[in-house]
Enzyme design. Structure first.
Site, PDB file in Angstrom:
ATOM      1  N   LYS A 217       0.710  -1.271  -0.143  1.00  0.00           N
ATOM      2  CA  LYS A 217       0.225  -0.050  -0.087  1.00  0.00           C
ATOM      3  C   LYS A 217       0.743   1.119  -0.018  1.00  0.00           C
ATOM      4  CE  LYS A 217      -3.539   2.170   2.854  1.00  0.00           C
ATOM      5  NZ  LYS A 217      -4.338   1.825   3.971  1.00  0.00           N
ATOM      6  N   GLU A 223      10.609  -4.459   4.808  1.00  0.00           N
ATOM      7  CA  GLU A 223      10.772  -5.819   4.429  1.00  0.00           C
ATOM      8  C   GLU A 223      10.401  -5.927   2.789  1.00  0.00           C
ATOM      9  OE1 GLU A 223       8.833  -4.888   6.860  1.00  0.00           O
ATOM     10  OE2 GLU A 223       8.889  -6.194   8.519  1.00  0.00           O
ATOM     11  N   GLY A 279      -4.877  -2.059   5.169  1.00  0.00           N
ATOM     12  CA  GLY A 279      -4.215  -3.293   4.796  1.00  0.00           C
ATOM     13  C   GLY A 279      -4.821  -4.590   5.157  1.00  0.00           C
ATOM     14  N   ARG A 280      -5.299  -5.023   6.412  1.00  0.00           N
ATOM     15  CA  ARG A 280      -5.910  -6.320   6.626  1.00  0.00           C
ATOM     16  C   ARG A 280      -7.081  -6.381   5.954  1.00  0.00           C
ATOM     17  NH1 ARG A 280      -4.831  -3.125  10.759  1.00  0.00           N
ATOM     18  NH2 ARG A 280      -6.373  -2.264  12.020  1.00  0.00           N
ATOM     19  N   GLU A 365      -5.067  -7.357  15.131  1.00  0.00           N
ATOM     20  CA  GLU A 365      -4.525  -5.989  14.738  1.00  0.00           C
ATOM     21  C   GLU A 365      -5.627  -5.103  14.769  1.00  0.00           C
ATOM     22  OE1 GLU A 365      -2.572  -5.266  10.887  1.00  0.00           O
ATOM     23  OE2 GLU A 365      -0.784  -4.749  12.092  1.00  0.00           O
ATOM     24  N   HIS A 396      -5.025 -34.188  17.476  1.00  0.00           N
ATOM     25  CA  HIS A 396      -4.135 -35.064  17.652  1.00  0.00           C
ATOM     26  C   HIS A 396      -2.925 -34.135  18.222  1.00  0.00           C
ATOM     27  CE1 HIS A 396      -5.671 -38.754  15.932  1.00  0.00           C
ATOM     28  NE2 HIS A 396      -6.213 -37.475  15.169  1.00  0.00           N
ATOM     29  N   LYS A 516       9.219  -0.929  14.569  1.00  0.00           N
ATOM     30  CA  LYS A 516       9.657  -0.429  13.234  1.00  0.00           C
ATOM     31  C   LYS A 516      11.000   0.624  13.437  1.00  0.00           C
ATOM     32  CE  LYS A 516       5.625  -1.059  10.321  1.00  0.00           C
ATOM     33  NZ  LYS A 516       4.721  -0.171   9.644  1.00  0.00           N
TER      34      LYS A 516
HETATM   35  C1  G6Q Z   1      -2.561  -3.907   8.167  1.00  0.00           C
HETATM   36  C2  G6Q Z   1      -1.383  -3.246   8.406  1.00  0.00           C
HETATM   37  C3  G6Q Z   1      -0.137  -4.133   8.113  1.00  0.00           C
HETATM   38  C4  G6Q Z   1       0.299  -3.891   6.441  1.00  0.00           C
HETATM   39  C5  G6Q Z   1       1.798  -4.138   6.173  1.00  0.00           C
HETATM   40  C6  G6Q Z   1       2.115  -3.731   4.740  1.00  0.00           C
HETATM   41  O1  G6Q Z   1      -3.676  -3.582   8.424  1.00  0.00           O
HETATM   42  O2  G6Q Z   1      -1.591  -2.093   8.031  1.00  0.00           O
HETATM   43  O3  G6Q Z   1      -0.268  -5.367   8.031  1.00  0.00           O
HETATM   44  O4  G6Q Z   1      -0.732  -4.375   5.448  1.00  0.00           O
HETATM   45  O5  G6Q Z   1       2.500  -3.365   7.125  1.00  0.00           O
HETATM   46  O6  G6Q Z   1       1.939  -2.561   4.560  1.00  0.00           O
HETATM   47  P1  G6Q Z   1       2.181  -2.066   3.136  1.00  0.00           P
HETATM   48  O7  G6Q Z   1       1.242  -2.730   2.354  1.00  0.00           O
HETATM   49  O8  G6Q Z   1       2.267  -0.530   2.959  1.00  0.00           O
HETATM   50  O9  G6Q Z   1       3.667  -2.608   2.734  1.00  0.00           O
END
Ligand code: G6Q
Length: 552
Positions: A217, A223, A279-280, A365, A396, A516
């Site tokens: 996003k 990462e 994001g989620r 989250e 199990h 972070k």
């Molecule tokens: C979700 C969070 C988080 C996000 C990641 C990746 O709700 O905001 O999990 O999706 O940190 O972020 P980017 O899509 O910006 O790389």
């Protein structure tokens, strides 16, 4: 808008002073004495009465420690919490994510073409469909082989690079819908900054046949950008270093056109989304490009339609028949009045093996928060810990604790009437286990029953199952793209409802920031050739020193 935001925050009294909350407190003292065995014995129709069905999902919530009276008070709590008003606020594009001043409009991602949802004076639905159409055209080109790699070879491998919300949804959906996927394409998902993740994902791939989707996003996530740059070098090394190959092997999914361009991806190969998609909550946006490449545009649209059906159900159905509301209120009941710390998600469907991991982010989250919308410390528990594994495997391993441990762990069992891979008696055996586990948890086995089986006295306590362990059973016809959409939306709206009751912001995640920021400070301290001046606590300083010593 400032006034509207304010109204959203202030129009509810603090949760603990709501009448329904106080009623629940008193009611819970009674409920502590109940046993599911007696609740069922007293009402022979309970197993049929305490059920609800909508958009093809069936929910049996009879094996919960609730009576009609409990439900009545829980529904009153939802009303007093202004669930309907808050739902309307979300669906109509109000900026309910108050700490980030954003609308929360994942529901717009699956709204039909003619719908209108206005944010800042603009109907966002046409933009959603424009991106969907571009994604469809691109997917068709890749799937048909028309889109070629730099050397003229057809694309056979798709690697999604993303993390968190830009990874968990795509991975889960790919696994869940594998049955419908194009088996000529290989899909890999790289999320971890641990180089092993990238190395293993590409070790058997031919660069000339590989397409990378950089899903981010913000397009600034450490990462993802680290992995994307590594992927870039990996590709260039194998394709003779010609920069023009990037255009054939990299596409981006992002809201940040500037950063995408800086990375070297042409915005013609970028699929956008918007700040009102969290994001989620983004797997049904362009973040789902890998899903669309796997199952095709029609399958993806069928999934969106499933989401939309559940959205409409949630928005319009009365509380008593509303599946997300029922799930949410039951979870509040156990979390806040029985001190349950966790909820287990137990899909009896191998394709849903990543579903619990996906829900962990969605639930925790979103609702892992300690202050209310007004910034006041909460005086009750918010999100429980969600976890789980597919059945029957979990039986199990950790089910022992659910059956005979000291903790109360409400469970959601998820099963399907039909399997996508019929083989002999497998499916009957699988479903027999769903029903058996829920039955065993609820009713257990008394000392008398154990005795009657001729068990020696000393062994009896070990073999007694107390029972009275609550569970929901969710059943659907079979796992299709549409049903997956319905299931995800079911939990999305459950999370929303929980957040409304707890009066928290389910749509920010400030808790991920501190670590972070600290990592950014520590990276140069690990990399520096000269001895850095460390100013952390003594433990962190020592750990950094140890690492520096050993990495030499
Ligand atoms: C979700 C969070 C988080 C996000 C990641 C990746 O709700 O905001 O999990 O999706 O940190 O972020 P980017 O899509 O910006 O790389």
């Amino acid at each position: 808008m400032a006034r509207a935001e304010k109204k959203i925050v202030i129009n509810v009294k603090p949760l603990t002073s709501l009448k329904a909350w106080k009623d629940l407190k008193a009611h819970a003292r009674e409920a502590a004495k109940w046993n599911l065995r007696t609740l069922f014995a007293d009402d022979p129709k309970r197993g049929e009465r305490f059920t609800a069905e909508a958009v093809g999902l069936f929910l049996d919530y009879s094996k919960n420690r609730v009576t009609d009276e409990t439900l009545k008070i829980l529904f009153a709590l939802a009303e007093e919490s202004k669930l309907r008003e808050r739902t309307h606020a979300m669906f109509s594009g109000q900026k309910i994510n108050i700490t980030e001043k954003r609308a929360v409009l994942h529901v717009a991602l699956r709204a039909p073409k003619g719908a209108s949802i206005v944010v800042d004076g603009e109907n966002v639905v046409p933009k959603v469909h424009e991106v969907l159409d571009r994604m469809s055209a691109f997917s068709d080109r890749v799937r048909s082989g028309e889109w070629k790699g730099h050397t003229g070879k057809r694309i056979k491998n798709v690697v999604n690079i993303g993390i968190g919300g830009s990874d968990l949804g795509p991975v889960m959906a790919y696994e869940a819908l594998k049955h419908y996927s194009d088996r000529a394409l290989t899909f890999r998902f790289v999320s971890n900054v641990d180089s092993t993740d990238f190395a293993e994902a590409v070790q058997d791939l031919d660069a000339a046949e590989t397409l990378f989707i950089v899903s981010s996003k913000t397009f600034t996530t450490l990462e993802t950008m680290t992995n994307a740059h590594t992927a870039r070098s990996w590709l260039l090394e194998r394709l003779g270093g010609d920069e023009s190959s990037i255009a054939r092997h990299f596409v981006a999914v992002s809201t940040n056109a500037g950063e995408v361009t800086k990375f070297g991806i042409d915005t013609a190969n970028m699929f956008g989304f918007w700040d009102w998609v969290g994001g989620r909550y983004s797997m049904d946006s362009a973040i789902g490009l890998s899903t669309m490449l796997a199952i095709g545009p029609d399958g993806f649209r069928a999934m969106l339609d499933g989401f939309h059906q559940m959205d409409e159900h949630f928005r319009t159905a009365p509380l008593e028949k509303n599946l997300p509301v029922l799930l949410a209120l039951l979870s509040v009941w156990y979390t806040d009045f029985f001190d349950a710390q966790t909820i287990a998600i137990l899909p009896y469907e191998q394709y849903l093996k990543r579903f619990p991991a996906y829900l962990q982010q969605l639930t925790m989250e979103s609702n892992g928060k300690h202050v209310t919308l007004k910034g006041k410390e909460v005086r009750y528990n918010t999100s429980p810990i969600y976890w789980g594994e597919p059945g029957t495997n979990g039986q199990h391993s950790f089910y022992q604790l659910i059956h005979q441990g000291t903790r109360l762990i409400p469970c959601d069992f998820i099963g399907f009437y039909k399997t996508l891979n019929p083989l002999g008696a497998h499916h009957d055996i699988l479903l027999a286990n769903v029903f058996a586990q829920a039955e065993a948890l609820a009713f257990g086995k008394t000392a008398e029953q154990v005795n009657a089986e001729g068990t020696p006295d000393w062994l009896v306590p070990h073999r007694v199952f107390e029972g009275n362990r609550p569970s929901n059973t969710i059943l659907a016809e079979e796992l299709t793209p549409a049903v997956l959409g319905k299931l995800i939306a079911l939990y999305e709206h459950c999370v929303f409802t929980q957040g409304v009751v707890w009066q928290i912001n389910s749509f920010d995640q400030w808790g991920v920031e501190l670590g972070k920021a600290l990592a950014q400070k520590i990276i140069p301290e690990l990399e520096s050739a000269s001895e850095p001046q460390l100013a952390h606590d003594s433990s962190t300083n020592h750990l950094i020193g140890l690492y520096r010593k050993h990495k030499k």
